[in-house]
Design a protein around this motif. Structure first.
Motif, PDB file in Angstrom:
ATOM      1  N   CYS A 235      16.916  26.303   4.870  1.00 29.41           N
ATOM      2  CA  CYS A 235      15.941  27.354   5.141  1.00 29.41           C
ATOM      3  C   CYS A 235      16.417  28.679   4.545  1.00 29.41           C
ATOM      4  O   CYS A 235      17.589  28.846   4.214  1.00 29.41           O
ATOM      5  N   GLY A 236      15.479  29.629   4.389  1.00 35.59           N
ATOM      6  CA  GLY A 236      15.835  30.957   3.922  1.00 35.59           C
ATOM      7  C   GLY A 236      15.866  31.061   2.411  1.00 35.59           C
ATOM      8  O   GLY A 236      15.396  30.191   1.676  1.00 35.59           O
ATOM      9  N   THR A 237      16.442  32.162   1.942  1.00 37.40           N
ATOM     10  CA  THR A 237      16.522  32.419   0.508  1.00 37.40           C
ATOM     11  C   THR A 237      17.653  31.610  -0.120  1.00 37.40           C
ATOM     12  O   THR A 237      18.514  31.060   0.576  1.00 37.40           O
ATOM     13  N   LEU A 238      17.662  31.586  -1.455  1.00 39.20           N
ATOM     14  CA  LEU A 238      18.769  30.920  -2.147  1.00 39.20           C
ATOM     15  C   LEU A 238      20.100  31.565  -1.796  1.00 39.20           C
ATOM     16  O   LEU A 238      21.104  30.871  -1.634  1.00 39.20           O
ATOM     17  N   ASN A 239      20.120  32.897  -1.664  1.00 41.99           N
ATOM     18  CA  ASN A 239      21.368  33.567  -1.292  1.00 41.99           C
ATOM     19  C   ASN A 239      21.838  33.137   0.091  1.00 41.99           C
ATOM     20  O   ASN A 239      23.045  32.994   0.321  1.00 41.99           O
ATOM     21  N   ASP A 240      20.897  32.935   1.010  1.00 41.94           N
ATOM     22  CA  ASP A 240      21.261  32.416   2.338  1.00 41.94           C
ATOM     23  C   ASP A 240      21.919  31.046   2.202  1.00 41.94           C
ATOM     24  O   ASP A 240      22.936  30.758   2.847  1.00 41.94           O
ATOM     25  N   ILE A 241      21.325  30.197   1.367  1.00 38.52           N
ATOM     26  CA  ILE A 241      21.847  28.838   1.175  1.00 38.52           C
ATOM     27  C   ILE A 241      23.213  28.884   0.498  1.00 38.52           C
ATOM     28  O   ILE A 241      24.138  28.166   0.887  1.00 38.52           O
ATOM     29  N   PHE A 242      23.359  29.736  -0.518  1.00 43.49           N
ATOM     30  CA  PHE A 242      24.658  29.872  -1.192  1.00 43.49           C
ATOM     31  C   PHE A 242      25.742  30.317  -0.212  1.00 43.49           C
ATOM     32  O   PHE A 242      26.884  29.844  -0.278  1.00 43.49           O
ATOM     33  N   ASP A 243      25.405  31.243   0.686  1.00 49.82           N
ATOM     34  CA  ASP A 243      26.384  31.701   1.684  1.00 49.82           C
ATOM     35  C   ASP A 243      26.836  30.547   2.575  1.00 49.82           C
ATOM     36  O   ASP A 243      28.019  30.426   2.901  1.00 49.82           O
ATOM     37  N   ARG A 244      25.882  29.686   2.954  1.00 51.24           N
ATOM     38  CA  ARG A 244      26.243  28.526   3.779  1.00 51.24           C
ATOM     39  C   ARG A 244      27.107  27.547   2.991  1.00 51.24           C
ATOM     40  O   ARG A 244      28.067  26.985   3.528  1.00 51.24           O
ATOM     41  N   ILE A 245      26.751  27.317   1.728  1.00 47.42           N
ATOM     42  CA  ILE A 245      27.543  26.415   0.895  1.00 47.42           C
ATOM     43  C   ILE A 245      28.969  26.925   0.786  1.00 47.42           C
ATOM     44  O   ILE A 245      29.938  26.161   0.894  1.00 47.42           O
ATOM     45  N   SER A 246      29.130  28.223   0.571  1.00 43.01           N
ATOM     46  CA  SER A 246      30.459  28.822   0.445  1.00 43.01           C
ATOM     47  C   SER A 246      31.272  28.640   1.720  1.00 43.01           C
ATOM     48  O   SER A 246      32.447  28.249   1.682  1.00 43.01           O
ATOM     49  N   ALA A 247      30.645  28.918   2.864  1.00 37.17           N
ATOM     50  CA  ALA A 247      31.360  28.811   4.151  1.00 37.17           C
ATOM     51  C   ALA A 247      31.748  27.361   4.447  1.00 37.17           C
ATOM     52  O   ALA A 247      32.891  27.075   4.843  1.00 37.17           O
ATOM     53  N   ILE A 248      30.805  26.433   4.257  1.00 38.57           N
ATOM     54  CA  ILE A 248      31.087  25.019   4.535  1.00 38.57           C
ATOM     55  C   ILE A 248      32.073  24.472   3.520  1.00 38.57           C
ATOM     56  O   ILE A 248      33.002  23.727   3.864  1.00 38.57           O
ATOM     57  N   GLY A 249      31.898  24.837   2.243  1.00 41.14           N
ATOM     58  CA  GLY A 249      32.806  24.354   1.202  1.00 41.14           C
ATOM     59  C   GLY A 249      34.236  24.791   1.448  1.00 41.14           C
ATOM     60  O   GLY A 249      35.182  24.011   1.251  1.00 41.14           O
ATOM     61  N   LEU A 250      34.423  26.038   1.881  1.00 43.35           N
ATOM     62  CA  LEU A 250      35.768  26.520   2.205  1.00 43.35           C
ATOM     63  C   LEU A 250      36.353  25.729   3.365  1.00 43.35           C
ATOM     64  O   LEU A 250      37.508  25.274   3.301  1.00 43.35           O
ATOM     65  N   LYS A 251      35.568  25.551   4.417  1.00 41.95           N
ATOM     66  CA  LYS A 251      36.032  24.812   5.593  1.00 41.95           C
ATOM     67  C   LYS A 251      36.470  23.391   5.226  1.00 41.95           C
ATOM     68  O   LYS A 251      37.559  22.932   5.619  1.00 41.95           O
ATOM     69  N   LEU A 252      35.645  22.694   4.465  1.00 41.32           N
ATOM     70  CA  LEU A 252      35.954  21.302   4.128  1.00 41.32           C
ATOM     71  C   LEU A 252      37.158  21.207   3.186  1.00 41.32           C
ATOM     72  O   LEU A 252      37.975  20.293   3.309  1.00 41.32           O
ATOM     73  N   THR A 253      37.275  22.155   2.257  1.00 42.03           N
ATOM     74  CA  THR A 253      38.405  22.125   1.331  1.00 42.03           C
ATOM     75  C   THR A 253      39.709  22.402   2.058  1.00 42.03           C
ATOM     76  O   THR A 253      40.742  21.759   1.782  1.00 42.03           O
ATOM     77  N   LEU A 254      39.682  23.332   2.992  1.00 41.19           N
ATOM     78  CA  LEU A 254      40.874  23.590   3.802  1.00 41.19           C
ATOM     79  C   LEU A 254      41.289  22.337   4.575  1.00 41.19           C
ATOM     80  O   LEU A 254      42.483  22.030   4.688  1.00 41.19           O
ATOM     81  N   GLU A 255      40.314  21.605   5.081  1.00 38.57           N
ATOM     82  CA  GLU A 255      40.628  20.365   5.802  1.00 38.57           C
ATOM     83  C   GLU A 255      41.293  19.357   4.870  1.00 38.57           C
ATOM     84  O   GLU A 255      42.242  18.666   5.270  1.00 38.57           O
TER      85      GLU A 255
END
Length: 217
Positions: A122-142
């Motif tokens: 949902c939301g704008t592409l920038n909203d989606i990119f922000d979620r991708i960045s946050a989730i991607g960081l979390k998963l990579t740290l794991e």
């Protein structure tokens, strides 16, 4: 651990910079533009992990076979393999997706999955990119902290879509006449910068670019 990070998209660079900040005990090689990309530097660095997040070019076979190359793909793999994954999901009415990190092989988005977590579209592409960045960081740290463990994709569930072409960003008379407001809204919001913006061709040969949209109830 030695971690090489290759990419040029803003959300991928955001992951890489935060990853380096979270893991000061590890050694990093950052190549954050297409101009910076250098296979010789990667080989000399000898990474334990080689990240190609948001990288849309073919990665040489020698890198894929000699290193643990990880790719981030914003879809619930094995669904929506291929190019323009966000656009191909949004235009088909998908509201939920996933951030998937997988170990690259010689196929297109076919490698075994290391991590996968739900992504809201949902939301704008920038909203989606922000979620991708946050989730991607979390998963990579794991992955770095817990070790790399993968499982094979289910080929029976696999779907593949081609990368969208710039001419497909046109909003046509047929679409205006026959598609719903939600379809048109999704087409407009999925094609904001840095992608080829949606446009309308006018009778005088001009093109009107559309930079945003809302649906009034």
């Amino acid at each position: 651990m030695k971690i090489a990070c290759v990419g040029y998209r803003d959300w991928a660079i955001d992951i890489y910079q935060n990853l380096k900040g979270e893991l000061p005990e590890h050694e990093f090689l950052l190549q954050l533009s297409e101009a910076d990309y250098c296979e010789l530097a990667i080989a000399a660095f000898k990474p334990d992990l080689l990240l190609f997040y948001g990288w849309s070019k073919i990665v040489p076979t020698n890198l894929v076979t000699n290193y643990n190359c990880l790719m981030l793909h914003p879809s619930p793999l094995p669904k929506y393999r291929g190019g323009s994954p966000l656009q191909n999901q949004i235009i088909r009415g998908e509201t939920k997706s996933a951030v998937t990190i997988f170990l690259m092989d010689e196929g297109i988005d076919t490698g075994p999955i290391a991590k996968q977590e739900e992504l809201d579209l949902c939301g704008t592409l920038n909203d989606i990119f922000d979620r991708i960045s946050a989730i991607g960081l979390k998963l990579t740290l794991e992955i770095v902290r817990e070790g790399l463990s993968v499982y094979e994709q289910d080929e029976e569930k696999a779907t593949h879509f081609n990368r969208r072409k710039p001419h497909e960003s046109e909003i046509t008379i047929d679409e205006l006449s026959n598609q719903s407001s939600l379809y048109l809204y999704n087409k407009i919001r999925m094609l904001q910068d840095p992608y080829p913006n949606p446009f309308i061709k006018t009778i005088d040969g001009k093109i009107i670019m559309i930079k945003g949209a809302v649906i009034e109830s």
